[in-house]
Scaffold this active site. Sequence first.
Site, short mmCIF file in Angstrom:
data_model
loop_
_atom_site.label_atom_id
_atom_site.label_comp_id
_atom_site.label_asym_id
_atom_site.label_seq_id
_atom_site.Cartn_x
_atom_site.Cartn_y
_atom_site.Cartn_z
N ASN A 260 -10.71 -2.55 7.63
CA ASN A 260 -10.92 -4.27 7.84
C ASN A 260 -12.44 -3.66 8.74
OD1 ASN A 260 -8.99 -5.36 6.98
ND2 ASN A 260 -7.66 -3.41 8.40
N GLU B 22 -6.01 -9.80 3.30
CA GLU B 22 -4.94 -10.19 4.88
C GLU B 22 -6.58 -10.83 5.71
OE1 GLU B 22 -4.23 -5.49 4.60
OE2 GLU B 22 -2.29 -6.32 3.93
N LYS C 86 -5.20 0.93 -5.90
CA LYS C 86 -4.60 1.06 -4.97
C LYS C 86 -2.93 1.95 -5.87
CE LYS C 86 -4.36 -0.57 -0.23
NZ LYS C 86 -3.66 -1.36 0.49
N ASP D 140 1.68 -1.60 -1.54
CA ASP D 140 0.91 -1.02 -1.06
C ASP D 140 1.56 0.11 -0.52
OD1 ASP D 140 -0.88 -0.78 1.55
OD2 ASP D 140 0.19 -2.66 2.75
N GLU E 113 1.09 6.45 5.62
CA GLU E 113 1.21 4.96 6.54
C GLU E 113 3.11 4.61 6.38
OE1 GLU E 113 -1.04 2.26 5.25
OE2 GLU E 113 0.23 0.46 5.87
N GLU F 231 12.48 9.93 0.19
CA GLU F 231 13.49 8.45 -1.28
C GLU F 231 13.99 8.33 -0.44
OE1 GLU F 231 12.22 9.27 -5.41
OE2 GLU F 231 12.08 7.04 -5.65
N TRP G 165 4.57 -11.63 3.04
CA TRP G 165 4.07 -10.47 3.02
C TRP G 165 4.12 -10.33 1.32
CZ3 TRP G 165 0.02 -8.17 5.30
CH2 TRP G 165 -0.59 -8.59 7.01
#
Length: 677
Positions: A201, A282, A356, A361, A389, A507, A538
């Site tokens: 970004n 985004e 990706k 994501d 993340e 997980e 989203w």
Amino acid sequence: TAEDGSQAWLRYAPVPNANRYHSLPLSIVALNSTKSSPVYTAGQELQKGIKGIFQEQLNVNSAGKGSSSIIVGTIDAYSKAYGDCDEFKELEDDGFYLSTEGRDVKIIGKNERGALYGAFEYLSRLAQGNFASDSYLANPHAPIRWTNEWDNMDGSIERGYGGPSIFFQNGYVADNVTRAAEYARLLASIRINGIIINNVNANVTLLSARNIEGLGRLADVMRPYGVQLGISLNFSSPQSFGGLSSYDPLDPSVDAWWTNTTNTIYKRVPDMAGYLVKANSEGQPGPLTYNRTLADGANMFARAVKPHGGVIMFRAFVYDNHINESNWKNDRANAAVEFFKDLDGKFDENVVVQIKYGPIDFQVREPASPLFSTLRNTSTSIELQVTPEYLGQNCHLVYLAPLWKEILDFDTRADNKSSKVSNIISGQRFKRPLGGSAGVVNVGTNTTWLGSHLAMSNLYAYGALAWDPSADSVDILREWIRLTFGFDEKVSDTIIEMSMKSWPAYENYSGNLGIQTLTDIIYTHFGPNPASQDGNGWGQWTRADKFSIGMDRTVKNGTGNAGQYSPEVAQRYENIETTPDNLLLWFHHVNYTQKLKSGKSVIQHFYDAHYEGAATAQTFVSLWESLKGKVDEERYNHIMFRQVFQAGHSLVWRDSINQFYHNLSEIPDEAKRVGNH
Ligand code: GCU
């Protein structure tokens, strides 16, 4: 010192009795005396490493040699100095030949970077107490082995957990670039050859004259390590920064603006790796605003960097984040293939589409992106996240090599032939000139780099797998542990046990059966918030209601996503019977009472897995405790603090998720643990 985390795996700690097992050559010959050259760096590094490991100071020369030397250089330099040698014939770019047989140690690279990699390899062997006499060649699996850093100009880092930026401060490239040089050294030691230093970004002010000068300073300190600098661009720059009336990629004035800007940057950074571009994703600007294709956008940059040998990494992470949940055919997971399928073959040769690993994501479990087997006439790379993340943000231990390997080893069965993701991104499977990996790392000024000492195994593993995706997850760990913590077997066994259990545990207590991680998805991506997945644009939906859960991605009844895979794989995912349990809810919408292959119902599996995962996380505390006295106090305490946090947070996870689905489904837990509070 042993506690200095910033050295990571390059500590060169003394190896007990090293001298008794190994007679060192008497000097080092580095066949290039130019200070910015990787071969010069290799000479210095060999001197430093040997001093640490053997406590012996060897001289470094740039020519000649004594009766026994460590010789490091390129094939060309070696043959000029000592005559031709057959052993190196098979070397490829960045590859090296290492021989510890005979009187001399030979470390020969196809290019300078390869020679430096060979020097690090030799030192790594010594530091691990491996004094064997042998010789071998090593070549990279793929040419592009980059990191992406999501640093902002103000010094913050998007999804960074190791403190503020080492590259930027207050809107400018940092004055002090020492830490950037240290990072380049770490990257070179794991054979990373490129780095994108700013956020996808991207902020247009990176292109100011003062910042271009700063980029030059950064590139200057990374060049000796063979790490090429690159930057992320904001697509609207010609307008928002350059003052043009448009940023249409087919407008000649826009094209000229980019050519100009690019030439200016290359004047200061002649070996810049290239650009990374996030467009029309985004809220970021892109070519679609002007009804141009993504390929039109990518090729505009490709033309600008081509004369300089640069590469464009164009991200496939393009999707609409305002999609309507009430339409059961809508699916964010379809976006990449939908946007890129018809552009196959339309990208310039120096464009690489960066994909990706999964269709959404960086979730704890995703199938491989279907785009890997869709693009046949386009170079591609895989984007992995070293910065976890969605995976605990380094407050939880999650060793990622096994996750990455599942994707890299995944056989996409393109044209019913063996077509592993790893062989697609290397360029081998579809005969593409470029390809490789991009790892989002996001190191910061914290002395641990990533915010946690144990998390550095992920950076180490990223480099190892980018170079050789067939490397084994445990072998990688074992090496990293020896270099980072020393030779104690118990330390090694314990960290291996914790690490190898960590992804399955995470997980289990976050989101299982392919439902995704179930973190808060609105912003933090940390901690449980299953309700946040649904009811927004989203598109990371679970579609959970009182009776059923999961995304129907079948062709016959759902979003059709399963049909984006090659026929063999599509068929596997289309049917519940052949879909692996760990992806059941990714591809199918089923009742909570649906039976898994294990015989358990979906809901009971949820309950049990969350208890199991959290129970495993509790054991990490006592496992780590068993190392008291075997790891220096600073690192022992630092890691203990995190393990205690993880143990507690895993209980929060367990109870939040179980309670949420218990409330929703009102199905009792057979073991009577959930819902009785
Ligand atoms: C994720 C992440 C964002 C990032 C985006 C991207 O959505 O949360 O912070 O910008 O990925 O990869 O572009």
